[in-house]
Design a protein around this motif. Structure first.
Motif, PDB file in Angstrom:
ATOM      1  N   ALA A 105       3.452  -7.470  12.343  1.00 35.92           N
ATOM      2  CA  ALA A 105       4.103  -6.223  12.760  1.00 35.92           C
ATOM      3  C   ALA A 105       3.498  -5.026  12.034  1.00 35.92           C
ATOM      4  CB  ALA A 105       5.608  -6.305  12.506  1.00 35.92           C
ATOM      5  N   PHE A 106       3.210  -5.187  10.744  1.00 31.83           N
ATOM      6  CA  PHE A 106       2.640  -4.067   9.996  1.00 31.83           C
ATOM      7  C   PHE A 106       1.188  -3.815  10.390  1.00 31.83           C
ATOM      8  CE2 PHE A 106       0.945  -2.099   5.992  1.00 31.83           C
ATOM      9  CZ  PHE A 106       1.585  -0.887   6.174  1.00 31.83           C
ATOM     10  N   VAL A 107       0.470  -4.848  10.796  1.00 25.98           N
ATOM     11  CA  VAL A 107      -0.896  -4.655  11.290  1.00 25.98           C
ATOM     12  C   VAL A 107      -0.899  -3.663  12.449  1.00 25.98           C
ATOM     13  CG1 VAL A 107      -2.768  -5.780  12.575  1.00 25.98           C
ATOM     14  CG2 VAL A 107      -1.865  -6.835  10.499  1.00 25.98           C
ATOM     15  N   GLU A 108       0.086  -3.750  13.326  1.00 26.79           N
ATOM     16  CA  GLU A 108       0.186  -2.831  14.465  1.00 26.79           C
ATOM     17  C   GLU A 108       0.384  -1.393  13.992  1.00 26.79           C
ATOM     18  OE1 GLU A 108       0.138  -3.534  17.775  1.00 26.79           O
ATOM     19  OE2 GLU A 108       0.045  -5.731  17.724  1.00 26.79           O
ATOM     20  N   GLN A 109       1.126  -1.215  12.908  1.00 29.50           N
ATOM     21  CA  GLN A 109       1.450   0.123  12.409  1.00 29.50           C
ATOM     22  C   GLN A 109       0.405   0.657  11.430  1.00 29.50           C
ATOM     23  OE1 GLN A 109       5.310  -0.046  10.547  1.00 29.50           O
ATOM     24  NE2 GLN A 109       6.146  -1.382  12.121  1.00 29.50           N
ATOM     25  N   TYR A 110      -0.429  -0.218  10.905  1.00 30.91           N
ATOM     26  CA  TYR A 110      -1.303   0.116   9.785  1.00 30.91           C
ATOM     27  C   TYR A 110      -2.157   1.363  10.031  1.00 30.91           C
ATOM     28  CZ  TYR A 110      -4.503  -0.806   5.861  1.00 30.91           C
ATOM     29  OH  TYR A 110      -5.245  -0.711   4.717  1.00 30.91           O
ATOM     30  N   PRO A 111      -2.852   1.495  11.177  1.00 35.19           N
ATOM     31  CA  PRO A 111      -3.659   2.714  11.370  1.00 35.19           C
ATOM     32  C   PRO A 111      -2.820   3.981  11.354  1.00 35.19           C
ATOM     33  CG  PRO A 111      -4.317   1.001  12.912  1.00 35.19           C
ATOM     34  CD  PRO A 111      -3.039   0.535  12.276  1.00 35.19           C
ATOM     35  N   ASP A 112      -1.632   3.943  11.988  1.00 31.26           N
ATOM     36  CA  ASP A 112      -0.771   5.125  12.018  1.00 31.26           C
ATOM     37  C   ASP A 112      -0.289   5.490  10.616  1.00 31.26           C
ATOM     38  OD1 ASP A 112       0.300   5.435  15.220  1.00 31.26           O
ATOM     39  OD2 ASP A 112      -0.606   3.546  14.642  1.00 31.26           O
ATOM     40  N   VAL A 113       0.060   4.477   9.823  1.00 31.29           N
ATOM     41  CA  VAL A 113       0.514   4.728   8.457  1.00 31.29           C
ATOM     42  C   VAL A 113      -0.594   5.406   7.646  1.00 31.29           C
ATOM     43  CG1 VAL A 113       1.179   3.618   6.284  1.00 31.29           C
ATOM     44  CG2 VAL A 113       2.233   2.882   8.435  1.00 31.29           C
ATOM     45  N   LYS A 114      -1.806   4.900   7.755  1.00 30.57           N
ATOM     46  CA  LYS A 114      -2.912   5.464   6.988  1.00 30.57           C
ATOM     47  C   LYS A 114      -3.262   6.878   7.462  1.00 30.57           C
ATOM     48  CE  LYS A 114      -3.979   2.099   4.130  1.00 30.57           C
ATOM     49  NZ  LYS A 114      -3.973   2.265   2.666  1.00 30.57           N
ATOM     50  N   GLN A 115      -3.249   7.093   8.782  1.00 27.82           N
ATOM     51  CA  GLN A 115      -3.535   8.429   9.298  1.00 27.82           C
ATOM     52  C   GLN A 115      -2.471   9.433   8.837  1.00 27.82           C
ATOM     53  OE1 GLN A 115      -6.764   8.292  10.206  1.00 27.82           O
ATOM     54  NE2 GLN A 115      -6.469   9.215  12.220  1.00 27.82           N
ATOM     55  N   ALA A 116      -1.192   9.022   8.938  1.00 27.01           N
ATOM     56  CA  ALA A 116      -0.109   9.921   8.523  1.00 27.01           C
ATOM     57  C   ALA A 116      -0.193  10.232   7.036  1.00 27.01           C
ATOM     58  CB  ALA A 116       1.236   9.292   8.866  1.00 27.01           C
ATOM     59  N   ARG A 117      -0.575   9.255   6.247  1.00 30.19           N
ATOM     60  CA  ARG A 117      -0.682   9.459   4.798  1.00 30.19           C
ATOM     61  C   ARG A 117      -1.790  10.468   4.474  1.00 30.19           C
ATOM     62  NH1 ARG A 117      -0.877   3.880   1.891  1.00 30.19           N
ATOM     63  NH2 ARG A 117       1.213   3.838   2.812  1.00 30.19           N
ATOM     64  N   MET A 118      -2.930  10.322   5.144  1.00 24.88           N
ATOM     65  CA  MET A 118      -4.029  11.259   4.923  1.00 24.88           C
ATOM     66  C   MET A 118      -3.639  12.657   5.392  1.00 24.88           C
ATOM     67  SD  MET A 118      -7.977  11.166   6.347  1.00 24.88           S
ATOM     68  CE  MET A 118      -8.504   9.783   5.320  1.00 24.88           C
ATOM     69  N   MET A 119      -2.975  12.742   6.551  1.00 23.32           N
ATOM     70  CA  MET A 119      -2.571  14.043   7.080  1.00 23.32           C
ATOM     71  C   MET A 119      -1.602  14.745   6.128  1.00 23.32           C
ATOM     72  SD  MET A 119      -0.653  14.944  10.700  1.00 23.32           S
ATOM     73  CE  MET A 119       0.926  14.224  10.192  1.00 23.32           C
TER      74      MET A 119
END
Length: 364
Positions: A37-51
């Motif tokens: 489940a977290f694999v699905e969210q992982y790119p969004d989490v990383k993008q949001a963190r950088m933003m």
């Protein structure tokens, strides 16, 4: 980075992400269902963190530029030395945005990312305005390149090559301007427990090694739109090199060992032979050594951190010979300062169907 050619880099990263302690943590704290489940969210989490980190010091819809990167710059892993990076996190919740750019006679790319880490467009040396829009939004009546995003929020990421012309590049960067893009910057993603994130990264590293060995990741890691690439592949890409570029724009070759399979000796002297015909006429080649310990540029007295096809003397066949040694002597010399290092060859705008390669030979 091109995932298939960075096994050595990832082997080093696995020392961090795949330690026995981390593996034990994975077994104790997380089920495979939770990890998937977290694999699905992982790119969004990383993008949001950088933003969010960028927004702490910058306004939406505006650009910040790095200037020339030096060995102290840790913004990205394995940064290019002679490139001025530009970042602009924006939102289209209030309508389309229009990006205008200057003309430049050297390499200049504009990459657009959404919050899923899709890359709907990479435009090299743009000649028209670029309109960023969400599906269904009315776009301005312009002769422009239209880029449609799957999320309101996104990133414009620019690279402008510097060739002893930083003042010119700084002046040109002031002409990279966005109109609009100042909508709602809220992008809610569920925060994962640190143990779950560590366990997911350990799982992704193991999956990288398995998929890479089978050749499954080749040209199947950086999507232009959702559905192009399996979620696991995207997550692996983001973990290794967030803001990776599709392989039709840039390809990579890396070496931790010489042509005989021996690890690079930090105190040795080496010759890197780069064959001709790797890039198109509007592309370029760069060769950069990076410190194994930091994945950053190597400090040296000469302040020479890379060689590019703009700054290297070519061989008679159009290829290049680059000498790497602690002091940086020799043809197209690169100083390595006696640090443990690896070599990264970049080919921007590669020839169609070309396999990027080089040969590293010890010469002392």
């Amino acid at each position: 980075m091109k995932l298939l050619q960075l096994t050595a880099v990832l082997g080093l990263l696995s020392l961090t992400f795949c330690s026995p302690q981390t593996q034990t943590t994975q077994q104790q704290c997380c089920t495979q269902t939770q990890i998937d489940a977290f694999v699905e969210q992982y790119p969004d989490v990383k993008q949001a963190r950088m933003m969010r980190a960028w927004l702490e010091n910058n306004a939406p819809g505006t650009f910040s530029f790095t200037g020339l990167v030096d060995p102290t710059d840790a913004t990205v892993v394995s940064p290019q030395a002679t490139v001025d990076y530009g970042y602009n996190w924006f939102s289209l919740s209030g309508g389309p945005a229009v990006l205008t750019t200057p003309r430049y006679d050297k390499f200049f790319s504009v990459a657009i990312y959404d919050m899923h880490h899709n890359v709907p467009a990479v435009i090299v040396n743009p000649e028209k305005p670029i309109v960023l829009a969400r599906p269904g939004q009315k776009v301005p009546d312009l002769d422009a390149d239209i880029v449609t995003l799957e999320t309101d929020q996104g990133l414009v990421f620019t690279r402008m090559l510097v060739v002893n012309n930083l003042a010119e590049v700084r002046s040109l960067s002031e002409q990279i301007v966005m109109q609009g893009g100042v909508g709602d910057m809220t992008y809610p993603v569920a925060a994962a427990a640190p143990k779950l994130e560590a366990a997911t990264q350990a799982y992704l590293m193991a999956e990288y090694q398995r998929l890479d060995a089978a050749g499954i990741l080749k040209n199947n890691a950086v999507p232009k739109k959702s559905g192009d690439v399996p979620a696991k592949h995207i997550a692996i890409t983001v973990m290794i090199g967030q803001l990776a570029t599709p392989f039709d724009t840039v390809q990579y070759w890396a070496a931790f060992n010489d042509a005989d399979g021996r690890p690079i000796d930090p105190n040795g002297s080496y010759r890197l032979d780069v064959p001709p015909g790797l890039v198109k006429s509007d592309g370029y080649i760069s060769v950069t050594p990076y410190a194994v310990k930091t994945k950053l540029l190597i400090p040296n007295a000469q302040k020479i951190y890379d060689r590019t096809s703009y700054t290297m003397a070519a061989n008679s066949d159009g290829g290049y010979t680059v000498m790497l040694s602690p002091g940086g002597a020799g043809q197209n010399g690169l100083p390595t300062s006696g640090e443990a290092y690896y070599v990264l060859l970049r080919a921007y705008v590669p020839e169609d169907g070309v396999e990027i390669s080089a040969k590293l030979t010890r010469v002392d």
